[in-house]
Design an enzyme around this catalytic site. Structure first.
Site, PDB file in Angstrom:
ATOM      1  N   GLY A 173     -13.340  -8.314   2.362  1.00 22.83           N
ATOM      2  CA  GLY A 173     -13.994  -8.579   3.482  1.00 22.83           C
ATOM      3  C   GLY A 173     -13.549  -7.730   4.505  1.00 22.83           C
ATOM      4  O   GLY A 173     -14.147  -6.861   5.356  1.00 22.83           O
ATOM      5  N   ASP A 196      -3.216  -6.992   9.950  1.00 20.55           N
ATOM      6  CA  ASP A 196      -2.729  -7.633   9.702  1.00 20.55           C
ATOM      7  C   ASP A 196      -3.241  -9.609  10.449  1.00 20.55           C
ATOM      8  O   ASP A 196      -3.596  -9.463  12.241  1.00 20.55           O
ATOM      9  CB  ASP A 196      -0.931  -7.695   9.553  1.00 20.55           C
ATOM     10  CG  ASP A 196      -0.183  -8.816   8.617  1.00 20.55           C
ATOM     11  OD1 ASP A 196      -0.883  -8.911   7.894  1.00 20.55           O
ATOM     12  OD2 ASP A 196       0.166 -10.312   9.209  1.00 20.55           O
ATOM     13  N   SER A 197      -3.756 -10.214  10.242  1.00 23.26           N
ATOM     14  CA  SER A 197      -4.760 -11.429  10.123  1.00 23.26           C
ATOM     15  C   SER A 197      -3.955 -12.767  10.076  1.00 23.26           C
ATOM     16  O   SER A 197      -3.438 -12.969   8.848  1.00 23.26           O
ATOM     17  CB  SER A 197      -5.779 -11.026  10.607  1.00 23.26           C
ATOM     18  OG  SER A 197      -5.960 -10.570   9.676  1.00 23.26           O
ATOM     19  N   PHE A 225     -15.978 -13.894   4.764  1.00 22.26           N
ATOM     20  CA  PHE A 225     -14.986 -14.114   3.885  1.00 22.26           C
ATOM     21  C   PHE A 225     -14.182 -15.216   4.739  1.00 22.26           C
ATOM     22  O   PHE A 225     -13.870 -15.867   5.181  1.00 22.26           O
ATOM     23  CB  PHE A 225     -15.019 -12.967   3.518  1.00 22.26           C
ATOM     24  CG  PHE A 225     -13.868 -11.716   4.748  1.00 22.26           C
ATOM     25  CD1 PHE A 225     -14.115 -11.380   5.349  1.00 22.26           C
ATOM     26  CD2 PHE A 225     -12.219 -12.133   5.213  1.00 22.26           C
ATOM     27  CE1 PHE A 225     -12.945 -10.945   6.947  1.00 22.26           C
ATOM     28  CE2 PHE A 225     -11.214 -11.798   5.634  1.00 22.26           C
ATOM     29  CZ  PHE A 225     -11.656 -11.157   6.453  1.00 22.26           C
ATOM     30  N   TYR A 228     -11.368 -17.951   5.223  1.00 22.55           N
ATOM     31  CA  TYR A 228     -11.435 -19.570   5.796  1.00 22.55           C
ATOM     32  C   TYR A 228     -12.980 -19.271   6.642  1.00 22.55           C
ATOM     33  O   TYR A 228     -13.283 -20.205   7.196  1.00 22.55           O
ATOM     34  CB  TYR A 228     -10.788 -18.916   7.260  1.00 22.55           C
ATOM     35  CG  TYR A 228      -9.221 -19.511   5.800  1.00 22.55           C
ATOM     36  CD1 TYR A 228      -8.941 -20.695   5.595  1.00 22.55           C
ATOM     37  CD2 TYR A 228      -8.075 -18.438   6.124  1.00 22.55           C
ATOM     38  CE1 TYR A 228      -7.776 -20.789   4.811  1.00 22.55           C
ATOM     39  CE2 TYR A 228      -7.306 -18.054   5.263  1.00 22.55           C
ATOM     40  CZ  TYR A 228      -6.361 -19.449   4.718  1.00 22.55           C
ATOM     41  OH  TYR A 228      -5.395 -19.833   4.227  1.00 22.55           O
ATOM     42  N   ASP A 229     -14.092 -18.456   7.096  1.00 23.01           N
ATOM     43  CA  ASP A 229     -14.391 -17.953   7.781  1.00 23.01           C
ATOM     44  C   ASP A 229     -15.871 -19.503   7.424  1.00 23.01           C
ATOM     45  O   ASP A 229     -16.456 -19.929   8.927  1.00 23.01           O
ATOM     46  CB  ASP A 229     -15.903 -17.030   7.649  1.00 23.01           C
ATOM     47  CG  ASP A 229     -15.660 -16.029   7.946  1.00 23.01           C
ATOM     48  OD1 ASP A 229     -14.395 -15.972   8.303  1.00 23.01           O
ATOM     49  OD2 ASP A 229     -15.978 -14.722   7.750  1.00 23.01           O
ATOM     50  N   LYS A 252     -20.638 -11.781  14.893  1.00 19.00           N
ATOM     51  CA  LYS A 252     -18.615 -11.937  14.656  1.00 19.00           C
ATOM     52  C   LYS A 252     -18.217 -10.857  14.604  1.00 19.00           C
ATOM     53  O   LYS A 252     -17.025 -10.825  15.049  1.00 19.00           O
ATOM     54  CB  LYS A 252     -18.470 -12.257  12.404  1.00 19.00           C
ATOM     55  CG  LYS A 252     -17.132 -12.375  12.437  1.00 19.00           C
ATOM     56  CD  LYS A 252     -17.325 -12.967  10.697  1.00 19.00           C
ATOM     57  CE  LYS A 252     -15.360 -12.761  10.843  1.00 19.00           C
ATOM     58  NZ  LYS A 252     -14.717 -12.644   9.733  1.00 19.00           N
TER      59      LYS A 252
HETATM   60  P1  ITT Z   1      -4.570  -7.138   3.295  1.00 23.93           P
HETATM   61  O1  ITT Z   1      -2.853  -7.079   3.400  1.00 23.93           O
HETATM   62  O2  ITT Z   1      -3.962  -5.966   1.575  1.00 23.93           O
HETATM   63  O3  ITT Z   1      -5.261  -6.263   4.700  1.00 23.93           O
HETATM   64  P2  ITT Z   1      -5.046  -9.898   3.290  1.00 23.93           P
HETATM   65  O4  ITT Z   1      -6.110 -10.932   2.482  1.00 23.93           O
HETATM   66  O5  ITT Z   1      -3.386  -9.939   1.664  1.00 23.93           O
HETATM   67  O6  ITT Z   1      -4.564  -8.226   3.087  1.00 23.93           O
HETATM   68  P3  ITT Z   1      -3.581 -10.559   4.996  1.00 23.93           P
HETATM   69  O7  ITT Z   1      -1.652 -10.672   5.051  1.00 23.93           O
HETATM   70  O8  ITT Z   1      -3.783 -10.243   6.879  1.00 23.93           O
HETATM   71  O9  ITT Z   1      -4.201  -9.830   4.182  1.00 23.93           O
HETATM   72  O10 ITT Z   1      -4.096 -12.196   5.139  1.00 23.93           O
HETATM   73  C1  ITT Z   1      -5.208 -12.591   6.090  1.00 23.93           C
HETATM   74  C2  ITT Z   1      -5.806 -13.874   5.991  1.00 23.93           C
HETATM   75  O11 ITT Z   1      -6.433 -14.104   6.851  1.00 23.93           O
HETATM   76  C3  ITT Z   1      -7.086 -14.208   3.855  1.00 23.93           C
HETATM   77  O12 ITT Z   1      -6.109 -14.773   3.462  1.00 23.93           O
HETATM   78  C4  ITT Z   1      -7.779 -13.568   5.219  1.00 23.93           C
HETATM   79  O13 ITT Z   1      -9.127 -13.892   4.203  1.00 23.93           O
HETATM   80  C5  ITT Z   1      -7.434 -13.929   6.101  1.00 23.93           C
HETATM   81  N1  ITT Z   1      -8.341 -14.013   7.564  1.00 23.93           N
HETATM   82  C6  ITT Z   1      -8.223 -12.765   8.175  1.00 23.93           C
HETATM   83  N2  ITT Z   1      -9.325 -13.002   9.075  1.00 23.93           N
HETATM   84  C7  ITT Z   1      -9.952 -13.561   8.683  1.00 23.93           C
HETATM   85  C8  ITT Z   1     -11.642 -13.413   8.924  1.00 23.93           C
HETATM   86  O14 ITT Z   1     -12.042 -12.709   9.793  1.00 23.93           O
HETATM   87  N3  ITT Z   1     -12.625 -14.536   7.943  1.00 23.93           N
HETATM   88  C9  ITT Z   1     -11.660 -15.491   7.735  1.00 23.93           C
HETATM   89  N4  ITT Z   1     -10.608 -15.673   6.846  1.00 23.93           N
HETATM   90  C10 ITT Z   1      -9.774 -14.456   8.100  1.00 23.93           C
END
Ligand code: ITT
Length: 190
Positions: A12, A67-68, A146, A148-149, A169
């Site tokens: 995503g 990282d998000s 994707f 938590y959207d 978005k």
């Molecule tokens: P990478 O570290 O491999 O990039 P990850 O999914 O482990 O992938 P993170 O550690 O940054 O990434 O975790 C981010 C979480 O927050 C993850 O569960 C995402 O689905 C969610 N997330 C981040 N941005 C989002 C968005 O724009 N919309 C919905 N959920 C989001």
């Protein structure tokens, strides 16, 4: 033209990062699946830099990482840095968040994103943060996006992230804001 290795395993995020970089003079290549980085940082910025630095050094190429996460006020900022580790699938993570929030009336939350770019020697060339404020709904709405959207509602748009077009978005999201600050700096990368 520069090649950037994209340090993510999240499809995503990858789709959105690619869209943010469309029309820019960079080529994106996905990191090898086997190359996994443990996220040991204590902030989004530390983890974004850690992922970009580790992949850049391992590949000897420029790398970009995101990282998000989602921070919910009533849950003391959880799941926050642990947003990805909150469950085994998007559905599990959403169910857990809704369960923990229960019928709480304060449903304010924010999405945070830090995007970092590292040089082939691992040093950080750019890092940029974006935040998007919203509310957690009681039940999911929408099928786009994707993670938590479907439960993240933005009152100004009267839509969840999952009900928005990808373009909207991109314009208003945490990731969108991080990229809006990052893009002008991309032209001077060295
Ligand atoms: P990478 O570290 O491999 O990039 P990850 O999914 O482990 O992938 P993170 O550690 O940054 O990434 O975790 C981010 C979480 O927050 C993850 O569960 C995402 O689905 C969610 N997330 C981040 N941005 C989002 C968005 O724009 N919309 C919905 N959920 C989001």
């Amino acid at each position: 033209m520069k090649t950037l290795i994209v340090a993510t395993g999240n499809q995503g995020k990858l789709r959105e990062m690619q869209a943010h970089l469309t029309g820019i003079d960079v080529t994106l290549e996905l990191k090898p699946e086997a190359l996994e980085i443990e996220e040991t940082g204590t902030t989004f910025e530390e983890n974004a830099c850690l992922k970009a630095t580790s992949i850049a050094k391992a590949m000897g190429q420029w790398a970009i990482a995101d990282d998000s996460g989602l921070a919910v006020d009533t849950l003391g900022g959880a799941p926050g840095l642990y947003s990805a580790r909150y469950g085994n699938s998007d559905r599990d993570r959403i169910e857990r968040l809704l369960r923990e929030l229960g019928s709480s009336e304060n449903r304010h939350a924010r999405f945070i994103c830090v995007v970092a770019i590292a040089r082939p020697d691992g040093s950080i060339a750019i890092s940029s943060e974006g935040i998007c404020e919203g509310e957690i709904l009681y039940t999911p709405r929408g099928t786009g996006g994707f993670g938590y959207d479907p439960i993240f509602y933005v009152p100004q748009q009267n839509k969840t992230f999952a009900e928005m077009s990808p373009e909207l978005k991109r314009e208003i999201s945490h990731r969108g804001k991080a990229f809006q600050t990052l893009l002008p700096q991309l032209y001077n990368l060295q």
